[in-house]
Design an enzyme around this catalytic site. Structure first.
Site, mmCIF file in Angstrom:
data_model
loop_
_atom_site.group_PDB
_atom_site.id
_atom_site.type_symbol
_atom_site.label_atom_id
_atom_site.label_comp_id
_atom_site.label_asym_id
_atom_site.label_seq_id
_atom_site.Cartn_x
_atom_site.Cartn_y
_atom_site.Cartn_z
ATOM 1 N N ASP A 192 -8.675 -6.531 -4.778
ATOM 2 C CA ASP A 192 -8.268 -5.202 -4.315
ATOM 3 C C ASP A 192 -8.811 -4.150 -5.288
ATOM 4 O O ASP A 192 -8.323 -4.016 -6.404
ATOM 5 C CB ASP A 192 -6.739 -5.138 -4.250
ATOM 6 C CG ASP A 192 -6.230 -3.799 -3.706
ATOM 7 O OD1 ASP A 192 -7.049 -2.881 -3.477
ATOM 8 O OD2 ASP A 192 -5.007 -3.683 -3.515
ATOM 9 N N SER A 249 0.836 -1.200 0.000
ATOM 10 C CA SER A 249 0.000 0.000 0.000
ATOM 11 C C SER A 249 0.873 1.252 0.000
ATOM 12 O O SER A 249 1.708 1.406 -0.887
ATOM 13 C CB SER A 249 -0.940 -0.043 1.210
ATOM 14 O OG SER A 249 -1.958 0.906 1.091
ATOM 15 N N HIS A 283 -8.055 -5.173 -0.422
ATOM 16 C CA HIS A 283 -6.747 -4.514 -0.313
ATOM 17 C C HIS A 283 -5.958 -5.018 0.890
ATOM 18 O O HIS A 283 -4.733 -5.125 0.847
ATOM 19 C CB HIS A 283 -6.960 -2.998 -0.202
ATOM 20 C CG HIS A 283 -5.682 -2.238 -0.062
ATOM 21 N ND1 HIS A 283 -4.727 -2.195 -1.056
ATOM 22 C CD2 HIS A 283 -5.174 -1.500 0.963
ATOM 23 C CE1 HIS A 283 -3.703 -1.449 -0.664
ATOM 24 N NE2 HIS A 283 -3.947 -1.024 0.565
#
Length: 367
Positions: free
Chosen positions: A314, A144, A347
């Site tokens: 995601d 991320s 995610h």
């Protein structure tokens, strides 16, 4: 037990915004042993609300480190073999200099803190590596926002890294990503207890900060970290501790109760102003823009090898974002491997139990 160390930078840290930040402190942890050649170091970069407690208990919540399943003796990021460094980014609130830190007048910066970027965070990491005597990393690893830092480090400091592992990330924030962050920021700034960012004194005197706004921001963001299928499987339309709807606005549904808990618990460990500054840094991130508008140019000086990992559920940083980076690395003539993994968690898959990710991470780092 607090296990962090703190580096105090002797020199001001230059920022992309044109300012420089003096008296910067960087909180970090290390695990494992740096070998004699000083070539076995791995820098792990944390995500938006993460911190340096990658494998040690969080000092405020008491919960295990955020990536304890991945990092440790005999684990995919093996501390028996590698020297692990994980630092709290500047702008955050777990020991590194951020909006809650004292400014030159001794009072918290609040909104006087300069706007920072992902590259500014990486400059802080480089200063830490310098202090630790690490000229070149075996690898930089991040998921991320941590992946953004990994890409930025490999692009802007190419001589400092031999490999970059980028998980569930992107080379730029999309309009949708920015939109979700703006909802969160506006929720915080609309809270009357935000006080234009100057809420620290009120909290010290028993008052409140913008907990309601920060809670809403966390709730909105948390939805983006999960998948629709995962939410449906976990909660469906089941009611929370009741057999009938109340025809009111209590948390009738389990998913409502879950989000409220996520929002409230977040306010115990995170600073609202840090949330504003870090989300802004993520929104400003556009690696191609930093290098003349072509992403391949960002990697022109790199000799590193790369691995990118995405997850099929995601929707925050979908696989197309990783493919975009892979194409740029191909254009730059760099070795790159890429895999899209199937996982139901959205995610957040990079933080959760996905054995296939373990194999990819271990295989790449042990090459």
């Amino acid at each position: 037990m607090e296990t962090s160390k703190v580096l105090e930078l002797a020199q001001p840290l230059p920022l992309d915004g044109g300012q420089s930040l003096e008296g910067v402190r960087i909180a970090y942890e290390t695990h494992g042993t740096l070998n004699e050649a000083r070539d076995n170091a791995i820098l792990i970069c944390h995500a938006l609300t993460g911190d340096q407690h990658v494998m040690s208990d969080h000092p405020k919540t008491g919960k295990p480190g955020w990536w304890v399943r991945m990092v440790g003796p005999g684990k995919p990021i093996d501390t028996d073999r590698f020297f692990i460094v994980c630092a709290n980014v500047i702008g955050s609130c777990m020991g590194s200099t951020g909006p809650a830190s004292p400014g030159p007048d001794g009072k918290p910066y609040g909104m006087r803190f300069p706007v920072i970027t992902i590259r500014d965070m990486v400059r802080g990491h480089i200063a830490l590596l310098d202090a630790l005597g690490i000229d070149q990393l075996h690898a930089v690893v991040g998921g991320s926002m941590g992946g953004m830092q990994a890409l930025s480090l490999a692009a802007n400091f190419p001589e400092r890294v031999r490999a970059a592992l980028v998980i569930a990330s992107t080379a730029r924030h999309s309009a949708q990503n920015i939109a979700f962050h703006e909802v969160g920021r506006q929720a915080i700034m609309a809270d009357p207890d935000w006080r234009e960012g100057a809420y620290y004194e009120a909290k010290e005197n028993g008052g409140k900060g913008p907990e309601k706004g920060l809670s809403v921001a966390r709730m909105a963001a948390h939805i983006t970290y999960l998948s629709e299928a995962g939410l449906t499987e976990k909660f469906g339309r089941r009611l929370q501790d009741r057999s009938e709807k109340t025809f009111g606005f209590d948390a009738d549904f389990q998913v409502e109760s879950y989000l409220r808990y996520q929002g409230l618990s977040f306010t115990d460990r995170f600073d609202a102003n840090s949330y504003l500054y870090i989300t802004r840094a993520m929104d400003y991130f556009d690696l191609a823009e930093e290098h003349g508008g072509m992403l391949a140019n960002a990697f022109a000086r790199s000799k590193a090898r790369f691995c990118l990992v995405s997850f099929d559920t995601d929707w925050l940083y979908p696989t197309s974002e990783s493919r975009n980076v892979v194409h740029a690395l191909n254009a730059a003539g760099l070795p790159v491997s890429f895999v899209e993994l199937s996982a139901p968690f959205g995610h957040d898959s990079f933080l959760l139990d996905v054995p296939a990710l373990d194999r990819v991470v271990e295989g790449f780092l042990n090459q």
